[in-house]
Design a protein around this motif. Structure first.
Motif, mmCIF file in Angstrom:
data_model
loop_
_atom_site.group_PDB
_atom_site.id
_atom_site.type_symbol
_atom_site.label_atom_id
_atom_site.label_comp_id
_atom_site.label_asym_id
_atom_site.label_seq_id
_atom_site.Cartn_x
_atom_site.Cartn_y
_atom_site.Cartn_z
ATOM 1 N N LEU A 254 0.833 -1.208 0.000
ATOM 2 C CA LEU A 254 0.000 0.000 0.000
ATOM 3 C C LEU A 254 0.867 1.258 0.000
ATOM 4 O O LEU A 254 0.539 2.250 -0.642
ATOM 5 N N GLN A 255 1.996 1.208 0.730
ATOM 6 C CA GLN A 255 2.895 2.369 0.695
ATOM 7 C C GLN A 255 3.516 2.516 -0.689
ATOM 8 O O GLN A 255 3.598 3.597 -1.243
ATOM 9 N N ASP A 256 3.955 1.367 -1.228
ATOM 10 C CA ASP A 256 4.629 1.408 -2.522
ATOM 11 C C ASP A 256 3.681 1.863 -3.632
ATOM 12 O O ASP A 256 4.116 2.422 -4.630
ATOM 13 N N ALA A 283 -2.942 -1.895 -9.138
ATOM 14 C CA ALA A 283 -2.644 -3.335 -9.015
ATOM 15 C C ALA A 283 -2.030 -3.624 -7.649
ATOM 16 O O ALA A 283 -2.390 -4.593 -6.977
ATOM 17 N N GLU A 284 -1.118 -2.750 -7.232
ATOM 18 C CA GLU A 284 -0.493 -2.956 -5.922
ATOM 19 C C GLU A 284 -1.512 -2.770 -4.793
ATOM 20 O O GLU A 284 -1.468 -3.478 -3.791
ATOM 21 N N GLY A 288 -2.404 -5.390 -2.008
ATOM 22 C CA GLY A 288 -2.265 -4.969 -0.614
ATOM 23 C C GLY A 288 -3.529 -5.229 0.181
ATOM 24 O O GLY A 288 -3.483 -5.742 1.300
ATOM 25 N N LEU A 289 -4.674 -4.902 -0.424
ATOM 26 C CA LEU A 289 -5.940 -5.107 0.287
ATOM 27 C C LEU A 289 -6.214 -6.597 0.487
ATOM 28 O O LEU A 289 -6.743 -7.007 1.520
ATOM 29 N N GLU A 290 -5.808 -7.407 -0.497
ATOM 30 C CA GLU A 290 -5.979 -8.860 -0.346
ATOM 31 C C GLU A 290 -5.137 -9.386 0.818
ATOM 32 O O GLU A 290 -5.596 -10.183 1.631
ATOM 33 N N ALA A 291 -3.893 -8.903 0.876
ATOM 34 C CA ALA A 291 -3.004 -9.336 1.965
ATOM 35 C C ALA A 291 -3.584 -8.899 3.310
ATOM 36 O O ALA A 291 -3.534 -9.640 4.298
ATOM 37 N N LEU A 292 -4.142 -7.692 3.329
ATOM 38 C CA LEU A 292 -4.735 -7.177 4.564
ATOM 39 C C LEU A 292 -5.884 -8.088 5.034
ATOM 40 O O LEU A 292 -5.977 -8.439 6.215
ATOM 41 N N ASP A 293 -6.738 -8.493 4.071
ATOM 42 C CA ASP A 293 -7.849 -9.389 4.425
ATOM 43 C C ASP A 293 -7.323 -10.706 4.977
ATOM 44 O O ASP A 293 -7.843 -11.229 5.968
ATOM 45 N N ARG A 294 -6.278 -11.250 4.321
ATOM 46 C CA ARG A 294 -5.711 -12.523 4.802
ATOM 47 C C ARG A 294 -5.176 -12.348 6.219
ATOM 48 O O ARG A 294 -5.321 -13.226 7.062
#
Lengths: 432, 129
Positions: A254-256, A283-284, A288-294
């Motif tokens: 998300l930062q990147d 795309a990032e 990022g949001l997918e990783a956050l959900d996981r």
């Protein structure tokens, strides 16, 4: 090893691309296996892997690209390491042991895909490279060298240190691993969360080295961000039930995603609220949001207390990212997240951010009350963002004279050109 | 591997008082306090205890140096810090993580600090005659 297709039709460029790809994707994991095979000897493993790549350069154009390059390189590396040891008579005893192990694991290696054994070794390597008994700069260098496969000159350039210094740092780190008996293993039980913290902190540091660099320093430093993201994704893959692994990955992505928008045409840093959000990398953000959900799903399975600083910071970044859909920033939500972060990691900077979020949600007066407490606390004396934030709230309350005085104070404390330009513009708006 | 745990801690008044014995008499070993008893028994139970001693207070220490052939004798340890070496253990462990685990359990790790160093060893020269 088997090859997929006959070699005669294979142009050299294709083999070279395959070798480069293998270097990029498999260097860390193959090296990790070789280090274990060689009883923790980093240097011997690096030599063996270099030999294996040299062999690949000779044989792949002739015999074809192996179906599983990582397995091919592992076997070749082990064979080359054994050759070296055979040449060295003094190590005869070690050879007997290694050959015994080789016989026992040969079958397993043949079946190696990209998962299983290779993954375990890579995890061992990450924990060894980020062992808290090593100095932080050595952890960073060792992680990039062994897992990232970056060369010593590349790392030296990225960290703006002389190559000799960096080389020496690596030598010392490897010597300490050997002499102090730092084990080559994944920590178990109660040790794991503590040690994982160290791994994540190392990767975050690698990312920030690249991210916080001024834009003029260019591409090499952005490679550090990309590398940190790649390694964070590997760690999240290898330890999927630890929420913070996903939290760090989400935070980095998300930062990147704001990378291009945070640098102005003149190379200066653009503040978040002034960024052209259409230049954020969608795309990032999605990744990022997918990783956050996981991460939150893993935390829900584990325990509420397992939501840590990375997940919370990622969740804050996500609130900003979600404005891309056209919805307004959820400042109330952001303030709650800062409050949670402050409980885990109390710091006046987090409090400052919380006050700014509260001012957005409940109005400038509510935020100003919190900032006044912070000012009285005295911990942020000399930190330019505190008077800058106060100035902003005073301006919005129409107390322009007080606002002007705070802008002046902030200007005197800031040494960042972009920020100073921003503050001068605001100061002019107060009519002073 | 063998590791030495070097125990650094602030000396308290009681230690000073305990070492104030009559001139010429070796200081008597005071009773080990319960946490230290427990810790030493734990090391023994784990089978990793190899040696360990407590040192008399640093006020009893004398430092020797030889410079240009001359002996320099000074009072006290060569240190400016409040924490002084108060004792040591030698333990036998598989690796550094095990040694660190043992060090973290040491009573002096609370408040003081434990330096963990691998022992390389020093072979004794063959006896003369």
């Amino acid at each position: 090893m088997t090859s997929a297709e006959p070699a005669s039709v294979r142009p050299e460029s294709e083999t070279n691309a395959a070798i480069e790809r293998a270097y990029r994707d498999a260097y860390g994991s193959v090296l990790a296996t070789l280090i274990r095979f060689l009883g923790g000897d980093f240097d011997a493993a690096e030599e063996a892997l270099a030999d294996a790549f040299a062999t690949a350069l000779e044989t792949w154009p002739r015999d074809g690209i192996p179906t599983v390059p990582a397995a091919w390189l592992t076997t070749a590396g082990r064979n080359r390491a054994l050759d070296r040891i055979r040449r060295d008579r003094r190590q005869a005893e070690k050879l007997v042991l290694l050959e015994r192990e080789l016989a026992a694991t040969e079958v397993a290696t043949m079946q190696l895909g990209t998962e299983g054994g290779l993954a375990d070794d890579r995890l061992r390597l990450i924990f060894t490279c980020c062992h808290p008994a090593l100095p932080l700069d050595a952890r960073v260098a060792l992680t990039l060298r062994t897992l990232g496969g970056l060369t010593t000159p590349e790392i030296a350039r990225a960290f703006l240190v002389p190559e000799a210094t960096l080389a020496q740092r690596l030598v010392r780190a490897k010597r300490k691993i050997r002499e102090a008996g730092i084990p080559y293993r994944v920590p178990l039980g109660p040790e794991l969360p503590e040690r994982l913290d160290g791994v994540l902190a190392t990767l975050y540091l690698v990312f920030n080295e690249g991210y916080l660099a001024s834009a003029g320093e260019g591409a090499v430093r952005h490679d550090l961000c990309a590398e940190a993201i790649r390694l964070a994704a590997i760690v999240a893959d290898l330890l999927p039930d630890r929420p913070e692994t996903h939290g760090l990955l989400a935070l980095l992505l998300l930062q990147d995603s704001r990378r291009d928008a945070r640098v102005g045409a003149d190379g200066s840093i653009v503040l978040l609220e002034e960024q052209d959000r259409t230049r954020w990398d969608r795309a990032e953000i999605t990744r990022g949001l997918e990783a956050l959900d996981r991460g939150f799903a893993a935390a829900a399975r584990l325990s509420h207390a397992s939501v840590g600083r990375y997940l919370l910071q990622a969740a804050i970044a996500a609130e900003h990212a979600r404005t891309l859909d056209g919805r307004p920033t959820d400042w109330r939500g952001i303030a709650t997240l800062y409050e949670a972060l402050s409980r885990i990691d109390p710091s006046p900077i987090v409090e400052l951010n919380r006050a700014v979020a509260i001012a957005q949600a409940d109005g400038p007066a509510a935020g100003l009350a919190l900032l006044d407490e912070l000012t009285a606390g005295g911990e942020l004396t000399g930190y330019h963002l505190l008077p800058a934030a106060r100035a902003d709230l005073l301006r919005r309350l129409g107390r322009l004279q007080e606002a002007a005085a705070e802008y002046q104070r902030a200007l005197a404390l800031s040494d960042n050109d972009a920020e100073r330009r921003f503050l001068r513009r605001r100061l002019a708006e107060t009519g002073s | 591997m063998r590791y030495m745990l070097l125990i650094y801690a602030e000396e308290n008044q009681q230690d000073e008082a305990a070492s104030g014995t009559a001139a010429g008499a070796a200081p008597e070993a005071p009773e080990m306090s319960p946490p230290w008893m427990e810790y030493t028994s734990w090391l023994l139970r784990e089978g990793i205890h190899s040696a360990g001693e407590r040192l008399a207070t640093s006020s009893s220490a004398t430092t020797v140096r030889v410079r240009d052939g001359a002996r320099l004798i000074t009072d006290g340890p060569y240190t400016e810090t409040k924490e002084v070496l108060g004792g040591y253990y030698i333990i036998e462990c598989e690796n550094l993580d095990e040694a660190l685990e043992a060090a973290a359990r040491c009573p002096a790790a609370l408040g003081g600090s434990i330096e963990v160093r691998p022992i390389i060893g020093m072979p004794l020269p063959a006896a003369a005659g």
